[in-house]
Every structure is written in structure tokens, then in C-alpha cells.
Write a protein that holds these residues in place. Structure first.
Motif, PDB file in Angstrom:
ATOM      1  N   HIS A  81      -6.753  -3.877   1.869  1.00  0.00           N
ATOM      2  CA  HIS A  81      -6.572  -2.707   0.998  1.00  0.00           C
ATOM      3  C   HIS A  81      -5.246  -2.769   0.213  1.00  0.00           C
ATOM      4  O   HIS A  81      -5.224  -2.564  -1.007  1.00  0.00           O
ATOM      5  N   HIS A 136       1.204   4.243  -2.691  1.00  0.00           N
ATOM      6  CA  HIS A 136       1.028   5.680  -2.390  1.00  0.00           C
ATOM      7  C   HIS A 136       2.189   6.496  -2.968  1.00  0.00           C
ATOM      8  O   HIS A 136       1.976   7.548  -3.565  1.00  0.00           O
ATOM      9  N   ASP A 180       0.842  -1.201   0.000  1.00  0.00           N
ATOM     10  CA  ASP A 180       0.000   0.000   0.000  1.00  0.00           C
ATOM     11  C   ASP A 180       0.882   1.260   0.000  1.00  0.00           C
ATOM     12  O   ASP A 180       0.670   2.189  -0.794  1.00  0.00           O
ATOM     13  N   HIS A 219      -5.530   2.770  -6.970  1.00  0.00           N
ATOM     14  CA  HIS A 219      -6.409   2.909  -5.806  1.00  0.00           C
ATOM     15  C   HIS A 219      -7.880   2.878  -6.204  1.00  0.00           C
ATOM     16  O   HIS A 219      -8.706   2.355  -5.463  1.00  0.00           O
TER      17      HIS A 219
HETATM   18 FE   LIG Z   1      -3.827   3.117   0.058  1.00  0.00          FE
END
Ligand SMILES: [Fe+2]
Length: 376
Positions: free
Chosen positions: A271, A192, A188, A257
Motif C-alpha cells: 500500500h 496521510h 504511507d 490514495h
Molecule cells: Fe494509506
């Protein structure tokens, strides 16, 4: 005119002891039931000043919904905290932000939390975020995700006023994070760093943070995932993940995302696993608009993972750490995928991540990108 927003960041070993120094007298600790039962929340409580009282609110599932927020809010109102401390992954820290806003303003409806109108918070309390994973960046963001279970979707609330006053990055909080969660949350963070770097809202601050975040995470991730990481390696990944969070919360994210949020909501997958699943193919598609920026990021990859382009380097890294590269590897069968495909594409198209994606993809391209990730 632009703004750069950040909490005050306290970091490094023993940074939890900072809690002794800010005059806390009543701390409401927002966390999930698993963490509440573990020693991790206890560490936070033990770091509070001796005369402070505290109460743990842990009635949240991994993706909190409005009903859970509401039922915990009654207890928080009765406790009358002067500080609200979110301890956990993104969900706990997001729940803390929403509870903070609604405790401050009892008449506030949850969807009144928008950047468009001032909320007038911080009359009764202030907000601290203590992440127990290295990935979501929620400790540095002014957004919070809330689930709508009936509709199988997640909605993002945002206001600069729900940005935590302090983010405390203590590597002791992540030193025993299990392998699978370490992989998912660090993927994740990598997503980002990459998506904020190529977001149409990228800026000099987010660029610098993304580059350094990738350097810190990629330099120590394999040791950390394989259990050979010492506290210093964990510390570097923890700081890197927070930098990536600070980067995207000041520039936005993109199509990995958008697809990942939709996939995670429909199939109940973590996620980080969900966004990482789509990242390499999204990078391939976006290369039409962002080739030069992707090349710059690719040069940050350590020699052992660097291939000729960012998409290939990511695939090599993900294969090594055990991040699924296809929908099939993520455990979703073809039939199940096909029956949800159109819903997934339309949810992704509605996502704000599509607005700042560097390449303006249409519905057909989003569907094709998704299908390239099937692996059947
Ligand atoms: Fe994220």
C-alpha cells in the motif's frame, strides 16, 4: 457541527504493560501468520495479566478477504473473548475491527458496517490495536479495508463504533522492522499527513496533527531506514505515523490514495509503495488548488531535503530512502501497465479519495497524472 474521534492512545517504551491494567480475562489476538510465528505476538501475550487466557487467530493473508474473516470468526465466537486485540499492520488491525463488529452482532453482514446506522457494539467485548509498523494509522481510524479478490478491488468499511478503544504504540514492536517495510509504511504515513492537510475536509485538529506528524517522521526517518535509529528515533516515527493516521481519519485523504489503492489492488504492491509512487505527481497537479498549503508543508522538510517546492522535496527524500519514483522502478513493465491502465483509472475515479482531493480532476487528468509516473 463536527467531531474529532480518537482512541485512547498509550505510547512510548514499555507501553504494552498497559495491558496488565484493564482487567483482561480472555483476549482474542488477531494477527497474520508471519507475525504469529515471530516473537512479536509472544511479547503481547507475555504482557497480558497472568491469569488471562488468550488465543491467537492468524488465518489472514496480508489483504484479508471476507472468507478469511468468516472462517476465523467461528473460532472467535467459540472462544468468547472479552477483549479483541489486533496486532500487526493495517490488514491485521482492520481484520480485528471487522471481527469485533461481527462477534458483537452475529447477524451483521459485513456491508452493514457503515457510518449511517448505529451498530450497538461493545456489549461483549472491547477493541485494542497494537501496530507493528509505523504507517497505516489503522490503530486510530474507524475504517477497515476488505479485499474482493475476484474483482481485484478493495472496499472500505467505516463506522465510528469500530474505532479501537485503545491504541498501544510501543516502539519495541517496530524496532526490528525490515528496511523495505519501514520505507513503504513510512511513505504511507507521509502521504496521510500531506493528503489530510489538503483534503477538502481539513480542519484545525487535522492540520496540527499533519504538521507535527511530518516534523516527527522527517526528523528521524533516514536514521531509522538506514538502521542507525535507536529506540527514540523509532518512537518518534511511530508516534508521527499514528498522528498522521489520526489526522486523515478525521479529515480524509486524496488522489494519491485513489490511484494507490487501484494500483495496489491490480499489481499486488504494498500500500505505502503504491500511494507514494503517485504522491509527487498528484502534488504537482493539486498545486493549482493547494499551493499555499503545500508551501507550508515544504517548510517542515529538513534542510537536507528541502527543495523549491513540495513535489521536488518529496522526490529527493524518496530517492534517498529507496521509495520507487516511477511505475517502472516499482517493477511493472510498460505492456502490463498499458493493458491495465483504463481499469486503473476507472477504479481510481470511483475511489472516495477523489471526493476530498483539493483539485477536482477529471478522467483525462487522472490518466495523464498516471502516465507522468510511468518512467519508461
Ligand atoms: Fe494509506
Amino acid at each position: 457541527m463536527w467531531y474529532f474521534r480518537s482512541p485512547q492512545i498509550v505510547y512510548g517504551p514499555d507501553s504494552l504493560s498497559f495491558l496488565q491494567t484493564i482487567g483482561i480475562s480472555r483476549a482474542a489476538i488477531i494477527t497474520d501468520s508471519t507475525l504469529a510465528a515471530s516473537g512479536i505476538v509472544q511479547k503481547v501475550i507475555q504482557s497480558l495479566p497472568e491469569n488471562a487466557s488468550s488465543k491467537v487467530f492468524s488465518g489472514f493473508s496480508p489483504e484479508p478477504d471476507f472468507l478469511q474473516i468468516k472462517s476465523n470468526l467461528e473460532g472467535v465466537n467459540a472462544f468468547r473473548p472479552d477483549w479483541i486485540i489486533g496486532v500487526g499492520g493495517g490488514s491485521s488491525m482492520d481484520a480485528a475491527k471487522i471481527i469485533f463488529a461481527m462477534y458483537e452482532k452475529p447477524d451483521l453482514q459485513v456491508y452493514d458496517i457503515t457510518p449511517l446506522s448505529p451498530l450497538g457494539l461493545r456489549k461483549k467485548s472491547r477493541l485494542i490495536a497494537v501496530p507493528t509498523t509505523s504507517g497505516t494509522g489503522s490503530e486510530c481510524s474507524w475504517a477497515a479495508v476488505i479485499s474482493e479478490r475476484e474483482e481485484k478491488r478493495k472496499n472500505e468499511l467505516a463506522s465510528p463504533e469500530i474505532l479501537p478503544d485503545y491504541a498501544i504504540l510501543d516502539p519495541e514492536m517496530v524496532i526490528n522492522l525490515p528496511r523495505q517495510q519501514t520505507v513503504s509504511t513510512s511513505v504511507d504515513a507521509i502521504t496521510h499527513a500531506i493528503e489530510s492537510y489538503t483534503s477538502s475536509w481539513n480542519n484545525p485538529y487535522s492540520d496540527a496533527l499533519s504538521e507535527k506528524a511530518l516534523e516527527l517522521i522527517l526528523g528521524s526517518l533516514v536514521q531509522v531506514v538506514e538502521g542507525n535509529g535507536d529506540i527514540e528515533s523509532r518512537d518518534r516515527v511511530h508516534i508521527g505515523a499514528s498522528m498522521a493516521g489520526l489526522s486523515f481519519s478525521n479529515s480524509q485523504i486524496g488522489m494519491a490514495h485513489a490511484l494507490g489503492h487501484a494500483f495496489g489492488a491490480i499489481f499486488k504492491k504494498p500500500h505505502g509503495t503504491s500511494v507514494g509512487l503517485f504522491l509527487p505527481e498528484v502534488v504537482a497537479l493539486n498545486s493549482r488548488a493547494s499551493r499555499e498549503r503545500y508551501d507550508r508543508l515544504n517548510r517542515i522538510f529538513p534542510d537536507s531535503f528541502r527543495e523549491g517546492n513540495l513535489q521536488s522535496s518529496l522526490k529527493k527524500l524518496f530517492a534517498r530512502i529507496g521509495q520507487p519514483l516511477t511505475v517502472k522502478e516499482a517493477g511493472i513493465g510498460r505492456k502490463e501497465m498499458e493493458s491495465n491502465r483504463d481499469a486503473l483509472v476507472s477504479l481510481a475515479m470511483e475511489s472516495t479519495g477523489m471526493l476530498t482531493n483539493p483539485y477536482e480532476a477529471g478522467t483525462d487528468e487522472v490518466r495523464e497524472t498516471l502516465e507522468r509516473c510511468y518512467g519508461y
